[in-house]
Each structure stands twice: as structure tokens, then as C-alpha cells.
Design a protein around this motif. Structure first.
Motif, PDB file in Angstrom:
ATOM      1  N   VAL A   1     -26.819  44.915  46.093  1.00  0.00           N
ATOM      2  CA  VAL A   1     -26.213  46.185  46.460  1.00  0.00           C
ATOM      3  C   VAL A   1     -24.853  46.296  45.775  1.00  0.00           C
ATOM      4  N   LEU A   2     -24.650  47.383  45.058  1.00  0.00           N
ATOM      5  CA  LEU A   2     -23.333  47.610  44.463  1.00  0.00           C
ATOM      6  C   LEU A   2     -22.424  48.098  45.577  1.00  0.00           C
ATOM      7  N   GLY A   3     -21.596  47.219  46.055  1.00  0.00           N
ATOM      8  CA  GLY A   3     -20.797  47.475  47.251  1.00  0.00           C
ATOM      9  C   GLY A   3     -21.109  46.388  48.250  1.00  0.00           C
ATOM     10  N   THR A   4     -21.498  46.764  49.448  1.00  0.00           N
ATOM     11  CA  THR A   4     -21.795  45.795  50.496  1.00  0.00           C
ATOM     12  C   THR A   4     -23.167  46.061  51.073  1.00  0.00           C
ATOM     13  N   ARG A   5     -23.935  44.994  51.290  1.00  0.00           N
ATOM     14  CA  ARG A   5     -25.252  45.151  51.893  1.00  0.00           C
ATOM     15  C   ARG A   5     -25.119  45.756  53.287  1.00  0.00           C
ATOM     16  N   PHE A   6     -26.184  46.436  53.704  1.00  0.00           N
ATOM     17  CA  PHE A   6     -26.119  47.211  54.943  1.00  0.00           C
ATOM     18  C   PHE A   6     -25.650  46.365  56.122  1.00  0.00           C
ATOM     19  N   TYR A   7     -26.295  45.243  56.370  1.00  0.00           N
ATOM     20  CA  TYR A   7     -25.978  44.455  57.561  1.00  0.00           C
ATOM     21  C   TYR A   7     -24.700  43.628  57.413  1.00  0.00           C
ATOM     22  N   GLU A   8     -24.084  43.693  56.230  1.00  0.00           N
ATOM     23  CA  GLU A   8     -22.822  42.994  56.020  1.00  0.00           C
ATOM     24  C   GLU A   8     -21.623  43.945  56.086  1.00  0.00           C
ATOM     25  N   ARG A   9     -21.882  45.236  56.285  1.00  0.00           N
ATOM     26  CA  ARG A   9     -20.792  46.202  56.374  1.00  0.00           C
ATOM     27  C   ARG A   9     -20.037  46.011  57.684  1.00  0.00           C
ATOM     28  N   ALA A  10     -18.736  46.213  57.647  1.00  0.00           N
ATOM     29  CA  ALA A  10     -17.865  45.876  58.778  1.00  0.00           C
ATOM     30  C   ALA A  10     -18.312  46.553  60.061  1.00  0.00           C
ATOM     31  N   GLU A  11     -18.628  47.844  59.999  1.00  0.00           N
ATOM     32  CA  GLU A  11     -19.000  48.562  61.219  1.00  0.00           C
ATOM     33  C   GLU A  11     -20.328  48.066  61.785  1.00  0.00           C
ATOM     34  N   ILE A  12     -21.233  47.624  60.911  1.00  0.00           N
ATOM     35  CA  ILE A  12     -22.517  47.093  61.379  1.00  0.00           C
ATOM     36  C   ILE A  12     -22.307  45.724  62.017  1.00  0.00           C
ATOM     37  N   ARG A  13     -21.478  44.902  61.403  1.00  0.00           N
ATOM     38  CA  ARG A  13     -21.162  43.593  62.001  1.00  0.00           C
ATOM     39  C   ARG A  13     -20.495  43.762  63.365  1.00  0.00           C
ATOM     40  N   ASP A  14     -19.601  44.745  63.481  1.00  0.00           N
ATOM     41  CA  ASP A  14     -18.943  44.995  64.769  1.00  0.00           C
ATOM     42  C   ASP A  14     -19.964  45.399  65.828  1.00  0.00           C
ATOM     43  N   ALA A  15     -20.840  46.339  65.480  1.00  0.00           N
ATOM     44  CA  ALA A  15     -21.842  46.811  66.441  1.00  0.00           C
ATOM     45  C   ALA A  15     -22.770  45.685  66.867  1.00  0.00           C
ATOM     46  N   ILE A  16     -23.191  44.875  65.909  1.00  0.00           N
ATOM     47  CA  ILE A  16     -24.081  43.756  66.231  1.00  0.00           C
ATOM     48  C   ILE A  16     -23.364  42.737  67.108  1.00  0.00           C
ATOM     49  N   ALA A  17     -22.058  42.535  66.863  1.00  0.00           N
ATOM     50  CA  ALA A  17     -21.293  41.604  67.703  1.00  0.00           C
ATOM     51  C   ALA A  17     -21.267  42.074  69.155  1.00  0.00           C
ATOM     52  N   TYR A  18     -21.092  43.374  69.361  1.00  0.00           N
ATOM     53  CA  TYR A  18     -21.151  43.914  70.727  1.00  0.00           C
ATOM     54  C   TYR A  18     -22.498  43.597  71.377  1.00  0.00           C
ATOM     55  N   LEU A  19     -23.574  43.843  70.639  1.00  0.00           N
ATOM     56  CA  LEU A  19     -24.909  43.631  71.191  1.00  0.00           C
ATOM     57  C   LEU A  19     -25.188  42.148  71.438  1.00  0.00           C
ATOM     58  N   ARG A  20     -24.691  41.297  70.560  1.00  0.00           N
ATOM     59  CA  ARG A  20     -24.872  39.855  70.756  1.00  0.00           C
ATOM     60  C   ARG A  20     -24.127  39.385  72.012  1.00  0.00           C
ATOM     61  N   LEU A  21     -22.944  39.897  72.214  1.00  0.00           N
ATOM     62  CA  LEU A  21     -22.166  39.465  73.370  1.00  0.00           C
ATOM     63  C   LEU A  21     -22.797  39.955  74.674  1.00  0.00           C
ATOM     64  N   VAL A  22     -23.414  41.136  74.630  1.00  0.00           N
ATOM     65  CA  VAL A  22     -24.105  41.645  75.816  1.00  0.00           C
ATOM     66  C   VAL A  22     -25.305  40.767  76.158  1.00  0.00           C
ATOM     67  N   THR A  23     -26.049  40.353  75.139  1.00  0.00           N
ATOM     68  CA  THR A  23     -27.243  39.543  75.391  1.00  0.00           C
ATOM     69  C   THR A  23     -26.913  38.065  75.575  1.00  0.00           C
TER      70      THR A  23
END
Length: 461
Positions: free
Chosen positions: A97-119
């Protein structure tokens, strides 16, 4: 002015589109190269079908010995890379990916961190990432106190924070902020047992203030980050549980696609300026996606001309082959929506393209400068009996001719379907209608399971 990159058909197709811009200077491009291959225009049932087919085409090129670094997929917006990344990873196709891969983008990592902490409240990395995102007034001293408590008690950071807020170790403001965060995580964890994981994700992102943080952000990147968050929720709908989705993310993040045969380049049209490739894939050419509805709403005719310049840029990145495609329906903001091909598809000169449209989507597209007249008048391409899109396209053409933008929301339940009806879908086969919402049907298919589809793609046997 001579173009030294593209073949005759590619240049003619791009010139046919950009010629529609009234503000364009009268510059004529030519090439000394031969005519080359015509552009291929493909129509698919949905975005997933499009991603599968594009991936299959690229695999065929790879099998023929083509170095993948000479192949690129160009999308209008960053969130569109997700579906292709998922598919490339699933089949082991090397990509970059020219730029950042989807799941490595800051906002996606933040959202996933929220979901990981909930579970999993013991996930210290997730806690550290989002305990102060958006900012809650927790300074370095407060966070250090949480770490000291965790080491002293041998507990995870989340448990240490819960203990700490019951003491006077923190200042009142920090104690209240941290306590509120811990209560929110606990509340979302309790709610997770009784609601769908996509609804949970929306709740977490909204109630945490994370979505609001980006909505209030006035930077040029903010809108794209919000689109990425929406696409993340869309991706979750392909999984039965939140845990299953998070496990999938772990596999995706660990993926290694290094290859001696090169890597497919995946990027936005804006990023592609100045680059060139032998083969270009241009997916997502639908009204509202490309041209971007937001750009047209905000900038009117000027915005449309800028979108048309992007179309020109995308096509002329190719030296030899262009594969352009659209989907009949896409999941947008969690809902399946029917779509129509981009007006830019209509503007392609007919002598420069070859159609390959999925059966049931329509057998022909009105190409070229006279398309609107043909559509409105029911001429060759506008006649459904001759393979065109028929009355719907003519209504759209009439609206455009009258100066109003077309509405892309499907109207009503034209098929008259009701719950319990036995129906046939070209792609999924036979099934029973479970729920009707306007022209959207939820159907329990005999073999494909429950699917949400557009009524226009369904018939009664």
C-alpha cells in the motif's frame, strides 16, 4: 503534445472523459504507440465480487510471468483498500500500500484497541493506547501512578486503574477521568453479551468520544479517517462474533507478503500522480463513490471537474492495460445500497472499450458523447430489449438534462416481495424472504445462508 506512456486506446479513452471539462485548455495529446488493447469495463454484483475478480485477474497475470510491481489498483478513497487487502491476504497475493495499510492506520488501531480492551481487560497494550484517546486530562504523572500500582499488585493495567481510582493517590480531576474510563469499559463489556458486535463497535466509538474527536477535527485527513472507521464496522459484519473478527485482525497484521515476483501496488488516485504501470485496475466507478458525492456537494461543478481530472490521471497511469469496474451494490454505513455506474463510464468513447457485465446487472452501458440523448430518447443503448439499462437509465438521464443531480437511493419495493416469498437470486440461488425494507431484502438462501440483497436482483420463480 505527445504522450510517451500510454497506447492509443488508453489515451483516447482518457481524452474522451477530460474533454467534458469546460475549463480545460484546448490541449490535444497524441501518442506514437500503437492502438493497443481496449479498456475492459467490468460490472460485478457487489464489492466482494469485484475484489475477488480483480484478484483473480492479477493472479492470471502473475501466472503468465508478469512482475507484480508493474500492476496497480487505484481507488478513489483510502477506505476502499480494505476489501482488496483482505482478499490479497486471503489468497497470498503480495501487495504494497502506498501510504499505510488499512489495519495499520492510526484510527483503525485505536478502534481495535478499544474493542480488545472491552473483550479482554487484561490487554495492557490496548489500555496504554487508548486510555487517553481522546484526551481525558490524564497527564504523565497519573499514568505513571497506574503503572506503579500494576507492578506493585501484579495486576494488569486496567485492574490497577480500577483499584487506584478508589484511593486518593490521584488528583480529583484525574481520578474522575480515569474512573469514568474504567466504568465505560465495564459498561460496554456488559452490553457486549446482549447486542450485535457491529452495534457494540458503533456504541464504543460514539460514547467514548472517539468519533466526535475526528468529527471536530478540521484537518484534511479527518474525513478520510471517519470513512475508515465506517469501513471497519462494515468489515466486522463478515464475522459472527467480535472475537472471531479480532482473531482475523491478528492474522492480517502478521501477514508477510514479500515476493521475488514483486508486489501489487494499492493506492489512491491522488497518490498515483506521476507514476506509471503496465496494468491498471480502477475499481469502484459508481456514482457517489467516483465522482465523490461529497466533493460535488461541497464544490459543485468545480468539484466535478476535479473528479474528472482524477479519472484522467487514473487511466493514463497505464502503459498497456486498463481494467475499469463498478459494483451493483455496496455496503455503505452498514447498509446495502444499490448503485449505478459512474457518469465517467458513460463518457468513455465506445470504440475504446470492451464490456464484461455480470448477468443480471444489464447488458450494455451507454458510452460516448451521445449517451444522454440516446438514453433519453430510448435509442440503441437506452433500449432494455437491446441490452441497455432501460427506463431507469432514461429517468436518470432526464434528471441530469433538467439540471438536477440524480438521487442514488433506490425507491420502494418494486418487486412486491413479502416475507415468506420463495425467490431466486442469480448469484445465491433459491431462498425465502425473511424481511423486507423498501427495496432491500433479507433472504435465507438454501445454500448461501442469510444475505441482504437488492430487490432488483431477485425474481419470483
Amino acid at each position: 503534445e505527445e504522450n510517451y506512456r500510454s497506447t492509443g486506446h488508453i489515451l483516447a479513452a482518457a481524452s474522451g472523459i477530460i474533454a467534458r471539462n469546460e475549463s480545460r485548455l484546448g490541449k490535444t495529446l497524441f501518442t506514437a504507440a500503437d492502438e493497443g488493447e481496449k479498456l475492459r469495463v467490468n460490472g460485478y454484483w457487489d464489492g466482494a465480487d469485484e475484489a475477488r475478480s480483480v484478484s483473480s485477474e492479477i493472479e492470471s497475470l502473475q501466472a503468465a510471468g508478469v512482475n507484480l510491481s508493474k500492476v496497480a489498483v487505484l481507488v478513489r478513497a483510502g477506505f476502499q483498500t480494505r476489501e482488496f487487502e483482505e482478499r490479497f491476504i486471503a489468497i497470498g497475493l503480495p501487495y504494497k500500500v502506498l501510504g499505510t495499510r488499512f489495519y495499520e492506520r492510526a484510527e483503525i488501531r485505536d478502534a481495535i484497541a478499544y474493542l480488545r480492551l472491552v473483550t479482554q481487560p487484561s490487554d495492557d497494550l490496548a489500555f496504554e493506547r487508548i486510555v487517553n484517546v481522546p484526551k481525558r486530562g490524564l497527564g504523565t504523572a497519573s499514568l505513571q501512578a497506574v503503572h506503579v500500582q500494576a507492578r506493585a499488585s501484579g495486576k494488569p493495567l486496567m485492574a490497577a486503574a480500577i483499584d487506584l481510582v478508589t484511593t486518593d493517590e490521584l488528583r480529583p480531576a484525574a481520578r474522575n477521568a480515569l474512573g469514568g474510563f474504567c466504568k465505560d469499559i465495564g459498561r460496554w463489556r456488559e452490553a457486549a453479551a446482549g447486542m450485535h458486535h457491529t452495534d457494540l463497535a458503533k456504541m464504543v466509538l460514539d460514547e467514548s468520544g472517539y468519533t466526535g474527536m475526528w468529527q471536530a477535527d478540521r484537518s484534511p485527513e479527518a474525513e478520510g479517517r471517519l470513512e475508515n472507521l465506517t469501513e471497519l464496522v462494515n468489515a466486522m459484519q463478515d464475522f459472527d462474533t467480535l472475537q472471531g473478527f479480532l482473531e482475523h485482525i491478528s492474522l492480517v497484521m502478521d501477514g508477510d507478503t514479500d515476493s521475488e515476483q514483486g508486489e501489487v501496488m494499492l493506492m489512491t488516485l491522488h497518490s498515483a500522480k506521476g507514476l506509471e504501470f503496465d496494468t491498471i485496475f480502477l475499481p469502484g466507478w459508481e456514482e457517489g463513490v467516483f465522482p465523490s458525492q461529497r466533493t460535488i456537494d461541497e464544490n459543485g461543478a468545480v468539484g466535478l471537474e476535479e473528479e474528472r481530472r482524477l479519472a484522467y490521471v487514473g487511466i493514463t497511469r497505464a502503459r498497456k492495460q486498463v481494467h475499469l469496474s463498478f459494483a451493483g451494490s455496496r455496503r455503505i454505513h452498514g447498509q446495502w445500497q444499490s448503485s449505478i455506474p459512474s457518469r465517467f463510464v458513460q463518457e468513455l468513447p465506445p470504440e475504446t472499450v470492451i464490456e464484461d457485465i455480470a448477468q443480471g446487472l444489464g447488458g450494455g452501458i451507454p458510452f460516448g458523447r451521445a449517451s444522454q440523448a440516446r438514453l433519453a430518447g430510448g435509442g440503441e443503448f437506452g433500449d432494455a430489449r437491446r441490452g441497455g439499462y432501460g427506463p431507469g437509465w432514461r429517468r436518470m438521464a432526464a434528471r441530469q438534462e433538467a439540471g438536477s443531480e440524480p438521487s442514488f437511493t433506490a425507491q420502494g419495493n418494486a418487486g412486491g416481495f413479502a416475507s415468506g416469498d420463495r425467490v431466486f437470486h442469480q448469484k445465491f440461488g433459491m431462498g425465502n424472504v425473511v424481511h423486507v425494507d423498501g427495496d432491500k431484502l433479507e433472504i435465507a438462501f438454501d445454500r448461501a445462508g442469510h444475505k441482504k440483497v437488492v430487490a432488483g436482483f431477485v425474481s419470483k420463480p
